[in-house]
Design a protein around this motif. Structure first.
Motif, PDB file in Angstrom:
ATOM      1  N   GLU A  83      32.774 -17.775  20.381  1.00  9.28           N
ATOM      2  CA  GLU A  83      31.492 -17.221  20.780  1.00  9.28           C
ATOM      3  C   GLU A  83      30.420 -18.280  20.614  1.00  9.28           C
ATOM      4  O   GLU A  83      30.481 -19.116  19.730  1.00  9.28           O
ATOM      5  CB  GLU A  83      31.150 -15.992  19.928  1.00  9.28           C
ATOM      6  N   LYS A  95      28.660 -12.260  31.599  1.00 15.42           N
ATOM      7  CA  LYS A  95      27.795 -11.260  30.976  1.00 15.42           C
ATOM      8  C   LYS A  95      28.543  -9.945  30.737  1.00 15.42           C
ATOM      9  O   LYS A  95      28.436  -9.322  29.679  1.00 15.42           O
ATOM     10  CB  LYS A  95      26.569 -11.014  31.858  1.00 15.42           C
ATOM     11  N   VAL A 149      30.878  -9.972  27.713  1.00 14.38           N
ATOM     12  CA  VAL A 149      30.188  -9.741  26.439  1.00 14.38           C
ATOM     13  C   VAL A 149      29.836  -8.265  26.288  1.00 14.38           C
ATOM     14  O   VAL A 149      30.035  -7.663  25.233  1.00 14.38           O
ATOM     15  CB  VAL A 149      28.926 -10.628  26.340  1.00 14.38           C
ATOM     16  N   PHE A 162      33.753 -16.158  24.673  1.00 12.69           N
ATOM     17  CA  PHE A 162      32.705 -15.168  24.910  1.00 12.69           C
ATOM     18  C   PHE A 162      31.365 -15.902  24.963  1.00 12.69           C
ATOM     19  O   PHE A 162      30.980 -16.570  24.004  1.00 12.69           O
ATOM     20  CB  PHE A 162      32.682 -14.124  23.792  1.00 12.69           C
ATOM     21  N   THR A 193      28.140 -15.706  24.388  1.00 13.93           N
ATOM     22  CA  THR A 193      27.072 -14.942  23.739  1.00 13.93           C
ATOM     23  C   THR A 193      25.749 -15.705  23.674  1.00 13.93           C
ATOM     24  O   THR A 193      24.689 -15.086  23.624  1.00 13.93           O
ATOM     25  CB  THR A 193      27.490 -14.550  22.317  1.00 13.93           C
ATOM     26  N   GLU A 194      25.809 -17.019  23.640  1.00 11.92           N
ATOM     27  CA  GLU A 194      24.579 -17.818  23.533  1.00 11.92           C
ATOM     28  C   GLU A 194      24.553 -18.937  24.570  1.00 11.92           C
ATOM     29  O   GLU A 194      23.845 -19.934  24.399  1.00 11.92           O
ATOM     30  CB  GLU A 194      24.458 -18.411  22.123  1.00 11.92           C
TER      31      GLU A 194
END
Length: 246
Positions: free
Chosen positions: A9, A149, A152, A232, A234-235
């Motif tokens: 992530e 997106k 996630v 993933f 996420t950021e």
């Protein structure tokens, strides 16, 4: 999630070598180029009940495979690595267009009978070239963004929702941009036929994705197991022009 997988992530991960990433990139670029060379400019049709002819672009039979590969790349390796592949494909399209222009422009040897046919097949106008590049760029990045997106949002579950959902968006943009930008107002492309092709392209591409969902599952699960990674985003920096260390 499989305990043997590393769930990654964040925006970027440490550089590492993947066994299959380069092969997938090569397959993506090959299908992209062949679809544009062989099938993009030819409209075909199927006869519906009642004798109505429904037009579609011939390249639709194979081009959607590039979107499926794009889904696999984003699902397994993450948006940043998919972005690298998309830019590689874009660069290949630019070179293909340049090479076609140079080869077609060279004067043929005296007595060679193939120049007219060569110009017809490979002598696409810069309008078509620009349309193809613009549609590919917008569609592929939209496809990858939506899938990343949704992964996630769903916590990595229900893969089919994001492969089909991202295709609806990405292929929709591709079809809506390419055909009107390339062919609107040209002889042989009346507006009603153009709209038929746009809609049929969108429908057929999305249907291909849905039909091949079981294959996508098999490929994704195989790659995740063999590569030992499940990214993933996420950021992640989702700018098409972003940079990643991954």
């Amino acid at each position: 999630m499989d305990e043997n997988l590393t769930r990654v992530e964040g925006a970027a991960v440490a550089p590492r070598h993947f066994r299959y990433y380069d092969f997938i990139m090569a397959a993506f670029v090959a299908i992209l180029l062949l679809s544009n060379i062989i099938g993009a400019s030819k409209p075909s049709y199927v006869t519906l009940s009642g004798g109505t002819e429904w037009s579609f672009g011939a390249g639709v039979l194979f081009f959607p495979i590039s979107y499926i590969i794009g889904d696999v790349l984003t699902e397994v390796y993450g948006y940043a690595r998919a972005r690298r592949v998309i830019w590689t494909g874009f660069a290949a399209l630019v070179f293909m267009a340049f090479m076609a222009w140079v080869v077609v422009s060279l004067p043929p040897a005296k007595g060679w009978p193939g120049q007219d046919a060569y110009e017809f097949v490979f002598g696409n106008s810069w309008r078509i070239v620009l349309a193809s590049m613009t549609a590919f760029w917008a569609g592929e990045f939209a496809n990858s963004f939506v899938l990343a997106k949704m992964k996630v949002w769903t916590g990595g579950k229900m893969l089919w929702t994001r492969t089909i959902g991202s295709t609806i968006v990405g292929q929709g943009l591709d079809s809506v941009i390419f055909y009107p930008l390339a062919f609107y107002g040209l002889a042989g492309w009346p507006p009603e036929q153009l709209m038929e092709v746009v809609l049929s392209q969108w429908f057929i591409k999305t249907s291909w994705e849905a039909l091949l969902t079981p294959v996508t599952y098999v490929v994704v699960n195989f790659l995740k197991r063999r590569e030992g990674v499940d990214v993933f985003d996420t950021e992640t920096d989702f700018s098409p022009f972003g940079h990643s260390k991954g």
